[in-house]
Design an enzyme around this catalytic site. Structure first.
Site, PDB file in Angstrom:
ATOM      1  N   ASP A  44      19.428  52.249   0.326  1.00 38.79           N
ATOM      2  CA  ASP A  44      20.092  51.480   1.360  1.00 38.79           C
ATOM      3  C   ASP A  44      19.197  50.300   1.736  1.00 38.79           C
ATOM      4  O   ASP A  44      17.997  50.294   1.415  1.00 38.79           O
ATOM      5  CB  ASP A  44      20.349  52.390   2.573  1.00 38.79           C
ATOM      6  CG  ASP A  44      21.145  51.694   3.650  1.00 38.79           C
ATOM      7  OD1 ASP A  44      22.068  50.930   3.319  1.00 38.79           O
ATOM      8  OD2 ASP A  44      20.824  51.904   4.840  1.00 38.79           O
ATOM      9  N   ASP A  60      19.521  48.084   5.164  1.00 38.23           N
ATOM     10  CA  ASP A  60      19.192  48.073   6.588  1.00 38.23           C
ATOM     11  C   ASP A  60      18.663  49.431   7.038  1.00 38.23           C
ATOM     12  O   ASP A  60      19.301  50.459   6.819  1.00 38.23           O
ATOM     13  CB  ASP A  60      20.421  47.688   7.418  1.00 38.23           C
ATOM     14  CG  ASP A  60      20.904  46.283   7.106  1.00 38.23           C
ATOM     15  OD1 ASP A  60      20.084  45.359   7.188  1.00 38.23           O
ATOM     16  OD2 ASP A  60      22.088  46.124   6.763  1.00 38.23           O
TER      17      ASP A  60
END
Length: 259
Positions: free
Chosen positions: A13, A15
């Protein structure tokens, strides 16, 4: 990692794992450099459908992180790939920004406001009441409802912003039609990323900061999962979920030596 098959591919991922409000998280640059020097295949995943991979690559570079655009996989790209597999050369009425419209154009979709096959909802900072009303009417008339991701809100320096899931809920309330969400936590997002890399789930790890999106979708796609505690999920929350990641670490810095 203690599993018998060595890790050949990494998904992560963005963020909360690599960046936080456009500032690189300590260890992120070293993690990415180690991936690239090792020759391991990898993709940076994000539910954000606003930006194209080129845009995101430039934004990451401004944060001090070098990620080539071909190593970024967004919910917009996954949505376009899904729609192309369902109805090649279809038409769509789109509520979204360049990341989504560009991805749809690249698979041969036509954007239209005349009897579209699909209403496709993505994230934007300029939701229009007129455009939402038009989307509702198309869905009432038979258009299929697709959304890039179910995230109800997103961060900003001033506080939370309504995101795709919140606007989808509004449209669903008006039409009684639920959208099909393509992005995390749908494991389809992981499967499309694996296909992009021609990778296998048994030799791939997914790194994320959210138990309810990154970890559950990775697990359901058959991947090993690693939770970092620099984002949304707090340590005391992990045991509240009925599933567990393969490993929990403080931050991405703790993963560098595992590559």
């Amino acid at each position: 990692m203690t599993e018998s098959k060595p890790v050949e591919t990494w998904l992560t991922d963005m963020d909360g794992v690599l960046v936080h409000e456009e500032h690189a998280i300590p260890g992120a640059a070293e993690f990415l450099a180690k991936l690239q020097s090792s020759g391991k295949r990898f993709l940076v995943l994000t539910n954000n459908s606003i930006y194209t991979p080129r845009d995101l690559s430039a934004r990451l570079l401004a944060s001090g992180l070098e990620v080539p655009e071909e190593s970024i996989w967004t919910s917009a790209l996954a949505t376009a790939k899904f729609l192309d597999s369902q109805r090649t050369g279809g038409t769509a009425y789109v509520l979204g920004e360049a990341g989504l419209t560009t991805a749809l154009h690249e698979v041969g979709y036509v954007m239209t406001a005349r009897e579209p096959d699909y209403v496709v909802l993505g994230e934007t900072r300029t939701y229009s009441f007129e455009a939402i009303t038009q989307a509702i009417r198309f869905i009432e008339n038979g258009a299929r409802f697709i959304a890039t991701n179910p995230d109800p809100s997103g961060p900003s320096p001033a506080g939370s912003l309504p995101a795709t899931g919140a606007v989808a809920a509004l449209i669903t309330k008006a039409t009684n039609v639920e959208p099909y969400f393509v992005g995390k936590p749908n494991p389809l997002m992981m499967r499309s990323a694996l296909n992009r890399l021609e990778a296998h789930s048994e030799t791939t790890v997914m790194i994320g900061d959210r138990m309810d999106t990154d970890i559950v979708s990775g697990m359901e796609a058959g991947l090993r999962t690693m939770l970092v505690l620099t984002g949304s999920t707090r340590p005391y929350q992990v045991d509240r979920f009925p599933y567990r990641p393969s490993r929990v670490v403080d931050s991405i810095a703790d993963i560098v030596d595992l590559i």
